[in-house]
Scaffold this motif. Structure first.
Motif, PDB file in Angstrom:
ATOM      1  N   ASP A 166      -5.969 -24.345  16.508  1.00  0.00           N
ATOM      2  CA  ASP A 166      -6.673 -24.185  17.779  1.00  0.00           C
ATOM      3  C   ASP A 166      -6.799 -22.691  18.052  1.00  0.00           C
ATOM      4  N   PRO A 167      -8.030 -22.138  18.098  1.00  0.00           N
ATOM      5  CA  PRO A 167      -8.194 -20.696  18.327  1.00  0.00           C
ATOM      6  C   PRO A 167      -7.588 -20.209  19.639  1.00  0.00           C
ATOM      7  N   ALA A 168      -7.394 -21.083  20.617  1.00  0.00           N
ATOM      8  CA  ALA A 168      -6.801 -20.675  21.887  1.00  0.00           C
ATOM      9  C   ALA A 168      -5.377 -20.146  21.684  1.00  0.00           C
ATOM     10  N   GLN A 169      -4.716 -20.561  20.600  1.00  0.00           N
ATOM     11  CA  GLN A 169      -3.359 -20.087  20.305  1.00  0.00           C
ATOM     12  C   GLN A 169      -3.335 -18.594  19.991  1.00  0.00           C
ATOM     13  N   MET A 170      -4.467 -18.041  19.587  1.00  0.00           N
ATOM     14  CA  MET A 170      -4.530 -16.650  19.167  1.00  0.00           C
ATOM     15  C   MET A 170      -4.451 -15.685  20.346  1.00  0.00           C
ATOM     16  N   ALA A 171      -4.743 -16.166  21.543  1.00  0.00           N
ATOM     17  CA  ALA A 171      -4.714 -15.298  22.726  1.00  0.00           C
ATOM     18  C   ALA A 171      -3.284 -14.871  23.006  1.00  0.00           C
ATOM     19  N   PRO A 172      -2.998 -13.569  22.976  1.00  0.00           N
ATOM     20  CA  PRO A 172      -1.628 -13.091  23.240  1.00  0.00           C
ATOM     21  C   PRO A 172      -1.210 -13.435  24.661  1.00  0.00           C
ATOM     22  N   LYS A 173       0.057 -13.761  24.813  1.00  0.00           N
ATOM     23  CA  LYS A 173       0.619 -14.069  26.120  1.00  0.00           C
ATOM     24  C   LYS A 173       1.548 -12.933  26.531  1.00  0.00           C
ATOM     25  N   LYS A 174       1.333 -12.450  27.741  1.00  0.00           N
ATOM     26  CA  LYS A 174       2.180 -11.368  28.264  1.00  0.00           C
ATOM     27  C   LYS A 174       3.512 -11.958  28.700  1.00  0.00           C
ATOM     28  N   PRO A 175       4.590 -11.182  28.576  1.00  0.00           N
ATOM     29  CA  PRO A 175       5.891 -11.700  29.044  1.00  0.00           C
ATOM     30  C   PRO A 175       5.884 -11.904  30.552  1.00  0.00           C
ATOM     31  N   ALA A 176       6.672 -12.859  30.990  1.00  0.00           N
ATOM     32  CA  ALA A 176       6.775 -13.127  32.440  1.00  0.00           C
ATOM     33  C   ALA A 176       7.428 -11.928  33.119  1.00  0.00           C
ATOM     34  N   PRO A 177       6.921 -11.562  34.303  1.00  0.00           N
ATOM     35  CA  PRO A 177       7.489 -10.407  35.022  1.00  0.00           C
ATOM     36  C   PRO A 177       8.899 -10.659  35.501  1.00  0.00           C
TER      37      PRO A 177
ATOM     38  N   LEU B 272       2.779  -5.377  19.325  1.00  0.00           N
ATOM     39  CA  LEU B 272       3.205  -4.030  19.718  1.00  0.00           C
ATOM     40  C   LEU B 272       3.009  -3.754  21.203  1.00  0.00           C
ATOM     41  N   ASP B 273       2.057  -4.439  21.835  1.00  0.00           N
ATOM     42  CA  ASP B 273       1.804  -4.216  23.262  1.00  0.00           C
ATOM     43  C   ASP B 273       2.746  -5.010  24.169  1.00  0.00           C
ATOM     44  N   GLY B 274       3.727  -5.715  23.576  1.00  0.00           N
ATOM     45  CA  GLY B 274       4.686  -6.487  24.361  1.00  0.00           C
ATOM     46  C   GLY B 274       4.317  -7.947  24.554  1.00  0.00           C
ATOM     47  N   SER B 275       3.118  -8.339  24.156  1.00  0.00           N
ATOM     48  CA  SER B 275       2.710  -9.735  24.261  1.00  0.00           C
ATOM     49  C   SER B 275       3.192 -10.502  23.023  1.00  0.00           C
ATOM     50  N   SER B 276       2.997 -11.815  23.050  1.00  0.00           N
ATOM     51  CA  SER B 276       3.403 -12.648  21.916  1.00  0.00           C
ATOM     52  C   SER B 276       2.389 -13.765  21.712  1.00  0.00           C
ATOM     53  N   SER B 277       2.428 -14.345  20.519  1.00  0.00           N
ATOM     54  CA  SER B 277       1.584 -15.495  20.183  1.00  0.00           C
ATOM     55  C   SER B 277       2.401 -16.458  19.342  1.00  0.00           C
ATOM     56  N   ARG B 278       2.174 -17.740  19.546  1.00  0.00           N
ATOM     57  CA  ARG B 278       2.768 -18.792  18.713  1.00  0.00           C
ATOM     58  C   ARG B 278       1.610 -19.595  18.153  1.00  0.00           C
ATOM     59  N   ILE B 279       1.499 -19.613  16.851  1.00  0.00           N
ATOM     60  CA  ILE B 279       0.361 -20.251  16.198  1.00  0.00           C
ATOM     61  C   ILE B 279       0.874 -21.343  15.269  1.00  0.00           C
ATOM     62  N   GLU B 280       0.382 -22.540  15.488  1.00  0.00           N
ATOM     63  CA  GLU B 280       0.696 -23.654  14.598  1.00  0.00           C
ATOM     64  C   GLU B 280      -0.593 -24.013  13.872  1.00  0.00           C
ATOM     65  N   GLU B 281      -0.493 -24.132  12.547  1.00  0.00           N
ATOM     66  CA  GLU B 281      -1.698 -24.387  11.763  1.00  0.00           C
ATOM     67  C   GLU B 281      -1.381 -25.269  10.566  1.00  0.00           C
ATOM     68  N   ILE B 282      -2.434 -25.823  10.023  1.00  0.00           N
ATOM     69  CA  ILE B 282      -2.369 -26.517   8.737  1.00  0.00           C
ATOM     70  C   ILE B 282      -3.138 -25.654   7.744  1.00  0.00           C
ATOM     71  N   ALA B 283      -2.488 -25.335   6.627  1.00  0.00           N
ATOM     72  CA  ALA B 283      -3.148 -24.615   5.535  1.00  0.00           C
ATOM     73  C   ALA B 283      -3.495 -25.643   4.462  1.00  0.00           C
ATOM     74  N   TRP B 284      -4.775 -25.707   4.127  1.00  0.00           N
ATOM     75  CA  TRP B 284      -5.280 -26.623   3.094  1.00  0.00           C
ATOM     76  C   TRP B 284      -5.618 -25.756   1.888  1.00  0.00           C
ATOM     77  N   GLN B 285      -4.864 -25.927   0.815  1.00  0.00           N
ATOM     78  CA  GLN B 285      -4.981 -25.057  -0.352  1.00  0.00           C
ATOM     79  C   GLN B 285      -5.490 -25.822  -1.570  1.00  0.00           C
ATOM     80  N   ARG B 286      -6.259 -25.115  -2.386  1.00  0.00           N
ATOM     81  CA  ARG B 286      -6.620 -25.621  -3.717  1.00  0.00           C
ATOM     82  C   ARG B 286      -6.017 -24.658  -4.720  1.00  0.00           C
ATOM     83  N   TRP B 287      -5.146 -25.166  -5.550  1.00  0.00           N
ATOM     84  CA  TRP B 287      -4.463 -24.358  -6.546  1.00  0.00           C
ATOM     85  C   TRP B 287      -5.195 -24.452  -7.873  1.00  0.00           C
ATOM     86  N   SER B 288      -5.147 -23.367  -8.616  1.00  0.00           N
ATOM     87  CA  SER B 288      -5.634 -23.316  -9.992  1.00  0.00           C
ATOM     88  C   SER B 288      -4.417 -22.982 -10.838  1.00  0.00           C
TER      89      SER B 288
END
Length: 126
Positions: A115-126, A87-103
């Motif tokens: 990588d937690p560094a992916q969570m940091a929002p990036k502001k658009p280029a001016p 909502l603040d105009g920034s963006s994030s791209r997060i790539e992850e592996i989900a390891w699931q156990r199903w019942s």
């Protein structure tokens, strides 16, 4: 172990950006979710609330399963890419592996590896 049909329905639900609804439809009441090595969050209601709170901070979300998803018995590994426009105009791209156990046909536990560094929002280029 999930059927191939159930797993495809789950992936389609997430890719359609119905994240909270996917939790309600495909997770057990006592399911747990864990971010990397953080302590797991327990309970479907708590996990749905957290998902909704995250999504409320975004103006748009794009979700993609990078195929193939791997299934071995009750365990499933899915590679995801999530792109968030915040909502603040920034963006994030997060790539992850989900390891699931199903019942059976529902997810009982899930751990996310990213990588937690992916969570940091990036502001658009001016």
């Amino acid at each position: 172990m999930p059927t191939a049909e159930t797993l495809e329905k789950f992936i389609a639900r997430v890719e359609s950006n119905f994240h909270a609804e996917a939790l309600a439809e495909f997770y057990t009441e006592d399911s747990t979710m864990q971010e990397n090595q953080s302590p797991p969050r327990a309970g479907l209601a708590a996990n749905i609330a957290r998902e909704r709170a995250t999504l409320a901070r975004a103006s748009a979300v794009r979700s993609q399963c990078v195929r193939p998803a791997f299934v071995q018995g009750d365990h499933v590994a899915i590679r995801w890419i999530f792109e968030f426009d915040w909502l603040d105009g920034s963006s994030s791209r997060i790539e992850e592996i989900a390891w699931q156990r199903w019942s059976g046909e529902r997810i009982a536990s899930e751990q996310f590896f990213y990588d937690p560094a992916q969570m940091a929002p990036k502001k658009p280029a001016p």
